[in-house]
Design an enzyme around this catalytic site. Sequence first.
Site, short mmCIF file in Angstrom:
data_model
loop_
_atom_site.label_atom_id
_atom_site.label_comp_id
_atom_site.label_asym_id
_atom_site.label_seq_id
_atom_site.Cartn_x
_atom_site.Cartn_y
_atom_site.Cartn_z
N HIS A 56 0.79 -1.15 -0.07
CA HIS A 56 0.02 0.08 0.05
C HIS A 56 1.11 1.19 0.07
O HIS A 56 1.99 1.24 0.48
CB HIS A 56 -0.86 0.05 1.23
N ASP B 258 2.81 -4.98 7.90
CA ASP B 258 1.58 -4.21 7.82
C ASP B 258 0.55 -5.19 7.67
O ASP B 258 -0.04 -5.71 6.72
CB ASP B 258 1.65 -3.43 6.19
N GLN C 250 -4.97 -5.37 6.50
CA GLN C 250 -5.69 -6.32 5.98
C GLN C 250 -6.06 -7.54 6.63
O GLN C 250 -6.48 -8.39 5.98
CB GLN C 250 -5.50 -6.45 4.40
N LYS D 78 -10.97 -0.58 9.70
CA LYS D 78 -11.20 -1.71 9.01
C LYS D 78 -11.79 -2.82 9.69
O LYS D 78 -12.00 -3.82 9.13
CB LYS D 78 -9.92 -1.88 8.03
N CYS E 81 -4.59 2.53 -3.71
CA CYS E 81 -3.40 2.98 -3.20
C CYS E 81 -2.25 2.06 -3.36
O CYS E 81 -1.55 1.75 -2.51
CB CYS E 81 -3.74 3.30 -1.75
#
Lengths: 418, 418, 151, 151
Positions: B133, B210, B213, B236, B376
């Site tokens: 991202h 990261d 998600q 999220k 992104c």
Amino acid sequence: MTQLPGLLDTEAIRKDFPALDRVLHDGKKLVYLDNAATSQKPRQVLDALTEYYERHNANVHRGVHVLAEEATALYEGARDKVAEFINAPSRDEVIFTKNASESLNLVANMLGWADEPYKVDHETEIVITEMEHHSNIVPWQLLSQRTGAKLKWFGLTDDGRLDLSNIDEVITEKTKIVSFVLVSNILGTHNPVEAIVRRAQEVGALVLIDASQAAPHMPLDVQALQADFVAFTGHKMCGPTGIGVLWGRQELLEDLPPFLGGGEMIETVSMSSSTYAPAPHKFEAGTPPIAQAVGLGAAVDYLQSIGMEKVQAHEHAITSYAVKRLLEVPDLKIIGPVTAEDRGAAISFTLGDIHPHDVGQVLDEQGIAVRVGHHCARPVCLRYGIPATTRASFYLYSTPAEVDALVEGLEHVRNFFG
Amino acid sequence: MTQLPGLLDTEAIRKDFPALDRVLHDGKKLVYLDNAATSQKPRQVLDALTEYYERHNANVHRGVHVLAEEATALYEGARDKVAEFINAPSRDEVIFTKNASESLNLVANMLGWADEPYKVDHETEIVITEMEHHSNIVPWQLLSQRTGAKLKWFGLTDDGRLDLSNIDEVITEKTKIVSFVLVSNILGTHNPVEAIVRRAQEVGALVLIDASQAAPHMPLDVQALQADFVAFTGHKMCGPTGIGVLWGRQELLEDLPPFLGGGEMIETVSMSSSTYAPAPHKFEAGTPPIAQAVGLGAAVDYLQSIGMEKVQAHEHAITSYAVKRLLEVPDLKIIGPVTAEDRGAAISFTLGDIHPHDVGQVLDEQGIAVRVGHHCARPVCLRYGIPATTRASFYLYSTPAEVDALVEGLEHVRNFFG
Amino acid sequence: MYQEVILDHYKHPHGRGLRDGDAEVHHVNPTCGDEITLRVKYEGTRIADVSYEGQGCSISQASASVLNDLLVGKDVTEAQRIQGTFLELMQSKGRIEPDDAMEEILEDAVAFAGVSKYPARVKCALLSWMAWKDATAQALGESEPAERKSA
Amino acid sequence: MYQEVILDHYKHPHGRGLRDGDAEVHHVNPTCGDEITLRVKYEGTRIADVSYEGQGCSISQASASVLNDLLVGKDVTEAQRIQGTFLELMQSKGRIEPDDAMEEILEDAVAFAGVSKYPARVKCALLSWMAWKDATAQALGESEPAERKSA
Ligand SMILES: Cc1ncc(COP(=O)(O)O)c(C=O)c1O
Ligand SMILES: Cc1ncc(COP(=O)(O)O)c(C=O)c1O
């Protein structure tokens, strides 16, 4: 009940703030005098938050579906409202951050990475004051350690005002940035902007004003201030936590480098290099505090429906009354201006030898919420040779009866520890 | 209705999410398939927010009055919940930020200002991947520009996986930090952590994952990951906007320098120097996102009441079904893994020559919310030679019927532009 | 939280003032500015004196006074046990209701049970105790290096 | 928003392809990857041709086709008036209902009125028009430098 000129209809206003109905310690009604730390939130703001999450929640920008468009319109609409609230020449000069601290750090970091003529390095100087909140001290200490720039500051007079007598030695040709608080959160002092801005302009230094304790309480006009940057925070002005504002002059926002990198702040990205979106987006990396901006927009609407002049007049009346009543308490010493002139609605004091922790705790037992400690402005305590203060701070819903309750509470404290 | 093994009771779950009842365009019920951008929020989270503001709102830490103590207990209690959710060895390793982007920038900045052995400078290298991202690309580009460090990355295979064939050339003795995405927001790929962590450990590089998600969709165990830092974002995972998390190993948080300076992050301040509070407070300057942390705590409670294994199983079932159904659509090409193995619930695709903007818009007219664009992650689009994709992404409340609606919608898109 | 016992110790502190000692420490609670300078004097492993000066709230002042009462004359092992029990009580967030056994050990110090409900004040109550622990480690660590590790 | 007229232009674009010109520009909409390469050919101040190649959504493609229809053959002053009117319509956020006068100027381009309600798509509709403005400034600016300032 005490009648003072300029008071708002607090009976009506208080109905908007659910937290003010809180009852503590078996039946004591909350007397909330910790507004300089954070304000309570009106129903209108809470409703705007809920409505956002229940109906319009989506990530902003670039979405082609209805919710994304609604969320974007609400988020950008909040920017319009804030821009109008502070009389910004352009909405694109309003950057949403997470709090005033981020806003202040953002400027410090921009200048650390800037090119000439803005660049702060070992040959340059940074000017702050001795009455800054830690959030307007530590970023400059870090910048100074990391760049070698010299950190200088204005001292304080015995009566809690800025000592500007040596202004020409403090602000010099080497000064790149002058950052100071408009209204002190510990002393209540309202500082003279014009003298400082004039001198800064003379030497070509940028000016950053920390308006965290001003924006909630009085009309704020960034154009009239003639500063280059103005920072403030949402949670002290009826808005949610998690949102702050940095206003900056457009040409500066264009010239200065970005701070946080990521989604939303870019124009185009490849693995080897990126270009940045124009301000304000350039400084808003990642999913912004969308709901919080919407909430802040609702807070601004709320404050404007009352009128910032009226809020200011109300607080001036309350502050005058509070100063007068507090000075009647034996052994009480106000730290900061002892009049209501050029001061905000935060009043710090000591009470004889009784430690502020004890003052605060015994007041709490009576349902009166004040803050005790150094109020994130420890240099002020050092300056006046005290470990801490007790601070009562008022807002648009504060009443003379609450001032009376405080004074009565303080009498009780004195008897208790007497 | 389609019956798939492992599905949750979505009928019950959907009742918790008011936004899913939204009706669009004269009577079309919202089909929300934009969960990788942001999730909807359950009633339980909205209630926690309202309850916080209506009853407990105060600034945290150092307050001796009831509200301040309650707010502090709620805020710090949220930290306990998040620590447990990710199986952190210590609650003090959980830092609240404003979003995942800030979390990622925080690490980049810590390393830029760190002393040896962590210091990133012109003799060292930074490693990321081509499927990051933008929020995990731009901070490293900035760090590399500002320190002279070399930025390297893993490329992608044609089927949307990381190409680790040259891992020993990419991660070398010069590498100081390897930062990569656990589950890609554009490709859906679930990356192999172990191989990368093993190589990083071999050369003594730090690892940042990261998990933006991943955290919403599967059990996350920071100890099992063996990374040094893990970043994710609240909005999220059923939480509010305005809150993110950085988990970091305690000894690193002790050794590394602070990022933002200000109130709350200090131990003691004088005009000439300051010392910092221990982590996590060292990295939380200013009034934190208090209500948002409380909301995230409620979101974590909500997800755990369902069970993250069950959420994962549900999404796996939905994703398998969606992959199968989407591949039946003529001219539809999935960008990313074409199976449900080692992939999350975000599926990107192209539809013949029809531009994703048009796909998204026509789907929107049917009440179906998907995201279109480069998500992104523009380098991924460049890699696969496409301008953009349409992305459908699922969550714990997604149903097979919504997959069917999407497929039907896409047929309509094809006819419309056919 | 302001038990009569606490107010008494605050208004009439026991053993206050700095006297001769084997080690001196200065502890500060940075969040509220409470300070204490504390000296310990040992005769072997027996605590001959704990003397102190400081400024701060009633809780931190009273707690130092109670400490002086409780620890002077005790052997260090016994004193450490008392310190441990007091720490446990203060970290209990109001969940420990002192029983007779605890009252036997802590005497007047059980009056601080109520303080443990107020997280912002726990540090005040512990300030002198942490200073004592530190000073003891210095004092005994120097003459009996073997003990240092456990400090 | 997908008027029949727009779909027609999208499926059967007018004047597409790159031909000889006085100036060429390449514009990109970074948020969605829409691209256009556009050339203008002037005869004096009369637009002899606008040729283009590009990729993008139906809106950006149809808009380029409509632009070609509307501007080729016009004098630059007239074309600028049309461009200004189109810009005004697209920035109206759906608040302008094109009247006869506007329809006279914009012809097929009034079909884009509905697009102005969708902020994310307005840039698509304007891509070719911005490219044309830029190319014209280059083409005429070089031969008539006095005009450059107004570009
Ligand atoms: C993989 C990934 N990383 C980072 C981010 C950034 O999260 P945020 O926008 O909340 O900062 C996102 C989401 O936008 C994401 O999907
Ligand atoms: C004068 C002043 N500046 C800055 C701040 C920092 O604001 P925040 O904590 O919202 O970042 C505050 C409030 O805490 C303040 O009173």
